[in-house]
Scaffold this active site. Structure first.
Site, PDB file in Angstrom:
ATOM      1  N   HIS A 359       0.839  -1.202   0.000  1.00 33.85           N
ATOM      2  CA  HIS A 359       0.000   0.000   0.000  1.00 33.85           C
ATOM      3  C   HIS A 359       0.867   1.242   0.000  1.00 33.85           C
ATOM      4  CE1 HIS A 359      -0.202   1.567   4.292  1.00 33.85           C
ATOM      5  NE2 HIS A 359       0.124   0.341   4.612  1.00 33.85           N
ATOM      6  N   ASP A 369       5.906   2.777   7.427  1.00 37.13           N
ATOM      7  CA  ASP A 369       4.599   2.217   7.083  1.00 37.13           C
ATOM      8  C   ASP A 369       3.830   3.182   6.215  1.00 37.13           C
ATOM      9  OD1 ASP A 369       2.129   1.019   6.974  1.00 37.13           O
ATOM     10  OD2 ASP A 369       1.672   1.237   9.099  1.00 37.13           O
ATOM     11  N   GLU A 406      -5.336   1.623   2.356  1.00 37.99           N
ATOM     12  CA  GLU A 406      -5.165   0.428   3.197  1.00 37.99           C
ATOM     13  C   GLU A 406      -5.392   0.791   4.642  1.00 37.99           C
ATOM     14  OE1 GLU A 406      -2.759  -2.395   5.750  1.00 37.99           O
ATOM     15  OE2 GLU A 406      -2.757  -0.208   5.588  1.00 37.99           O
ATOM     16  N   GLU A 407      -4.899   1.975   5.031  1.00 37.64           N
ATOM     17  CA  GLU A 407      -4.948   2.362   6.444  1.00 37.64           C
ATOM     18  C   GLU A 407      -6.382   2.453   6.960  1.00 37.64           C
ATOM     19  OE1 GLU A 407      -2.604   2.166   8.276  1.00 37.64           O
ATOM     20  OE2 GLU A 407      -0.723   2.734   7.332  1.00 37.64           O
ATOM     21  N   ASP A 434       4.092  -4.723   3.411  1.00 40.90           N
ATOM     22  CA  ASP A 434       3.497  -3.497   3.949  1.00 40.90           C
ATOM     23  C   ASP A 434       4.649  -2.670   4.493  1.00 40.90           C
ATOM     24  OD1 ASP A 434       2.226  -1.612   5.636  1.00 40.90           O
ATOM     25  OD2 ASP A 434       0.490  -2.889   5.902  1.00 40.90           O
ATOM     26  N   HIS A 537       2.391   5.150  12.905  1.00 37.52           N
ATOM     27  CA  HIS A 537       1.182   5.944  12.646  1.00 37.52           C
ATOM     28  C   HIS A 537       1.209   7.347  13.278  1.00 37.52           C
ATOM     29  CE1 HIS A 537      -1.599   2.325  11.397  1.00 37.52           C
ATOM     30  NE2 HIS A 537      -0.510   2.429  10.662  1.00 37.52           N
TER      31      HIS A 537
HETATM   32 ZN   LIG Z   1       0.801  -0.266   6.497  1.00 39.36          ZN
END
Ligand SMILES: [Zn+2]
Length: 720
Positions: A359, A369, A406-407, A434, A537
């Site tokens: 993603h 990420d 995706e998140e 990922d 995140h």
């Molecule tokens: Zn991810």
């Protein structure tokens, strides 16, 4: 999203400054090939291409701006990736879907003492001294994807990790949650499960914070001095009920194409919670927890903030405001294809795609990420592009995918899978990446039939580690680490080794393999390279963090580009599909044994004889086909088709009880864990619920699937 445990023991690997030597090991025989000589040359040419400098440049470009799904900056990254796909010679298109997504209008948390004094107001802006990126006004305020809107004031109860056993403990202590604001810490399960359980128990809102025990100062130095989560950093994330289904909440099982009429969308919140939830830093959660009264918590509930925690309620009242702007928003997958020579020469044949994806969207900058994975994938594609320019063609069609949204709940991949169900019946593999690189420790999850494949691939790729004497492979370093690491430091109960080889984990959920494996039945793998990573995140998962903490010379981006690309190449060119069914049969037999033991422990009267017979039949058929695969001859097309269809045989048409979108009878995300896999889920979850009727039905479903798969292998013979 891809949960990455912050609990890694520090491994001191010195990095070679030069390129790792190729090849790591000359393969003697490779499962799936009658003669590996030619393929070996192709692989060597491929391995020489992925480039550290280019990979670092991709990462820097992709992470220059925050690029939340469905924003103009996200579209820019789609165009960058599409251009790189085209440069490599892929037939490329940007595929749009229209999905139901929230973006925050206003998020507010205020806490008051009983006499009305303001204790905190937040979320406070994420900030550390010296980070180069954090002040971009496009950094989205902390919020949860799929959160409900709401305006709630109430007493607070602390619920530890918000696992089912935590809520059960509160119930046992007669602490009522009706109308309460539940405060939980991240970790232990998928955040959507915390909210789902709190809602079931009557809570009015949920606050989820990052405790320093789990990825902050308790684990290591804080960014910018180290890799761990600073005081103000917040973990954003989706609270979608992923274990019901993934993708657009309004279109389970159908694709959210641009022309899908609104009347085809379901009403209501689907797999989204009905109460608001907001993520917090420990800077913001600390005053609430400190003021909280009620009985003191046990040691296992205590985090690393400098006071003892209490269950509540009492001592503090909190006002939670979540104003979410829900709209149908356009997202952009990038899809690039290389037509295989088999289908080019024989247009009538079914086209067995080899699919690989990562993603691209991020909560903020997404250096680890997911764009470490994107940078590595682009260098895999660079390598395959050089082969194309030299005149090579893969035997099977290759499809590379850059997923969006995706998140928010695996939206780009799920909608694309739902859009391509017919052709995916022939797809021979889906390879996911990922988080490509958070540090130097290689790890993988896969269906058991592809564990051996991953072991063989990693033996062919050199490791950047110079800690061993001569040219270690990725496999060598992975294996050595599996010998020395201790479970105590890993935060995981999974074994380090299986049958003397590095352990390959089970596929649960939390990334884009879920729709491929668990909805469509495509054999899948998921790879990554991990390390201490506390900024998941947050705004601090950015390029500056990455070069300081994860991979300063981009050597691990190069390593992952090679492993990922080699998975694709080898699967696309194999004579016989390299599925190892004895390993699958062994795993399933073990799951059945555990289920039988659990049923006995719970004194449930269940008949395991038919399912054990089916597993034994599958094992015998798997052993027989394995011998044929090791010595293949004749026309292999029908053998390959049969080998592929075994994974489809493991689906049940009716799906799992209460969550029919999940069709796989062997693997699903746990209903109450979300990320972690539950094995033979229909059977195990019925036993867990002590539901004998359902368990009996689900044993029959599993028995039928195993008999079908066994029959498939028994009748598969190479045509003479
Ligand atoms: Zn991810």
């Amino acid at each position: 999203m891809k949960f990455v445990s912050a609990l890694f023991c520090a491994l001191l690997l010195s990095l070679s400054s030069a390129f790792a030597q190729i090849p790591a090991q000359e393969p003697t025989s490779v499962f799936g090939f009658t003669d590996f000589t030619n393929e070996s040359k192709i692989e060597k040419s491929f391995l020489a291409v992925p480039d550290t400098t280019l990979a670092g440049a991709h990462l820097k470009t992709l992470t220059a701006k925050p690029h939340l799904a469905a924003t103009p900056e996200d579209k820019e990254t789609a165009e960058y990736v599409a251009q790189k796909f085209r440069d490599a010679g892929l037939d490329t298109e940007i595929v749009s879907y229209r999905v139901y997504l929230n973006q925050p209008r206003k998020v507010l948390v205020e806490a008051f003492s009983p006499d009305g004094k303001l204790l905190m107001t937040g979320p406070q802006r994420e900030h550390v001294e010296g980070d180069a990126f954090q002040d971009d006004p496009r950094v989205v305020m902390p919020f949860h994807g799929s959160s409900a809107s709401g305006d709630v004031t109430g007493e607070v109860v602390y619920a530890n990790y918000g696992r089912i056993e935590d809520f059960d403990e509160l119930a046992a202590k007669k602490i009522d949650l009706h109308g309460k604001i539940v405060l939980v810490r991240y970790g232990g399960n998928f955040r959507g499960i915390k909210v789902y359980l709190a809602e079931q128990r009557g809570a009015a809102a949920v606050l989820i914070y990052s405790d320093p025990f789990d990825d902050g100062y308790y684990k290591g130095d804080l960014y910018p001095h180290g890799p761990m989560r600073p005081e103000s950093a917040v973990q954003r994330g989706s609270v979608q009920m992923l274990s019901k289904y993934s993708g657009d909440p309004q279109t389970p099982g159908i694709a959210s194409t641009l022309d899908l009429p609104d009347s085809a969308r379901i009403q209501g919140r689907g797999n989204q919670p009905g109460i608001p939830s907001i993520p917090l830093s420990y800077h913001d959660a600390s005053p609430i927890l400190r003021a909280l009264q009620g009985p003191a918590v046990p040691q296992s509930w205590q985090g690393a903030l400098p006071f003892h925690y209490h269950y509540g309620p009492g001592g503090v009242k909190v006002h939670v405001l979540s104003d979410q702007d829900y709209q149908l928003r356009t997202i952009w997958d990038v899809i690039g294809k290389i037509k295989g020579s088999d289908v080019a020469n024989n247009p009538d044949s079914s086209d067995p795609w080899v699919i690989a994806g990562n993603h691209r969207d991020a909560w903020v900058y997404g250096a680890v990420d997911p764009n470490s994975g994107t940078a590595a994938m682009l260098e895999s594609i660079h390598g395959i592009g050089e082969l194309l320019k030299s005149g090579w063609r893969p035997r099977r069609t290759i499809v590379f995918c850059s997923w969006d949204a995706e998140e928010e709940g695996l939206m780009g991949s799920t909608e694309w899978v739902e859009d391509h169900m017919a052709i995916l019946k022939n797809a021979v593999a889906y390879f996911n990446m990922d988080v490509g690189v958070a540090g130097p420790e290689f790890g993988a999850s896969a269906v058991p039939s592809l564990q051996r494949f991953i072991h063989q691939i990693t033996r062919a790729v050199p490791s950047p580690s110079a800690s061993a004497s001569t040219n270690p492979s990725v496999y060598d370093i992975w294996n050595a680490h599996s010998d020395t690491a201790s479970n105590e430091h890993r935060g995981s109960n999974s074994p380090l080794k299986t049958n003397g080889e590095p352990h390959v984990g089970d596929l649960g959920s939390g990334s884009d393999f879920t729709p491929f494996l668990q909805h469509a039945g495509v054999p899948s793998t998921d790879i990554g390279s991990g390390g201490p990573y506390g900024v998941y995140h947050s705004a601090f998962d950015n390029y500056a963090w990455f070069v300081q903490n994860a991979d300063p010379h981009f050597l691990y981006l190069q390593e992952m580009a090679r492993v990922f690309g080699l998975e694709v190449l080898r699967m696309a060119d194999a004579d016989v599909l390299p599925y190892d069914y004895p390993t699958y049969a062994h795993a399933i037999t073990g799951y059945i044994t555990s289920a039988k033991k659990k049923a006995a422990d719970l004194k449930l009267s269940l008949n395991f004889t038919p399912v054990e017979a089916a597993a034994a039949r599958f094992t015998a058929a798997a052993d027989k086909i394995n011998a044929i695969q090791s010595n293949p001859h004749g026309d292999l097309k029908s053998l390959n088709q049969s080998l592929r269809l075994v994974e489809s045989d493991l689906l049940s048409s009716s799906g799992l009880p209460n969550r029919p979108w999940y069709k796989h009878t062997i693997y699903a995300p746990g209903e109450y864990t979300g990320y972690a896999a539950v094995v033979i889920p229909g059977v195990f979850e019925a036993i867990d619920a002590s539901d004998v009727t359902r368990a009996t039905e689900q044993l029959t479903v599993l028995t039928d699937s195993l008999n079908q798969a066994a029959k498939r292998l028994e009748s598969a013979q190479p045509a003479q």
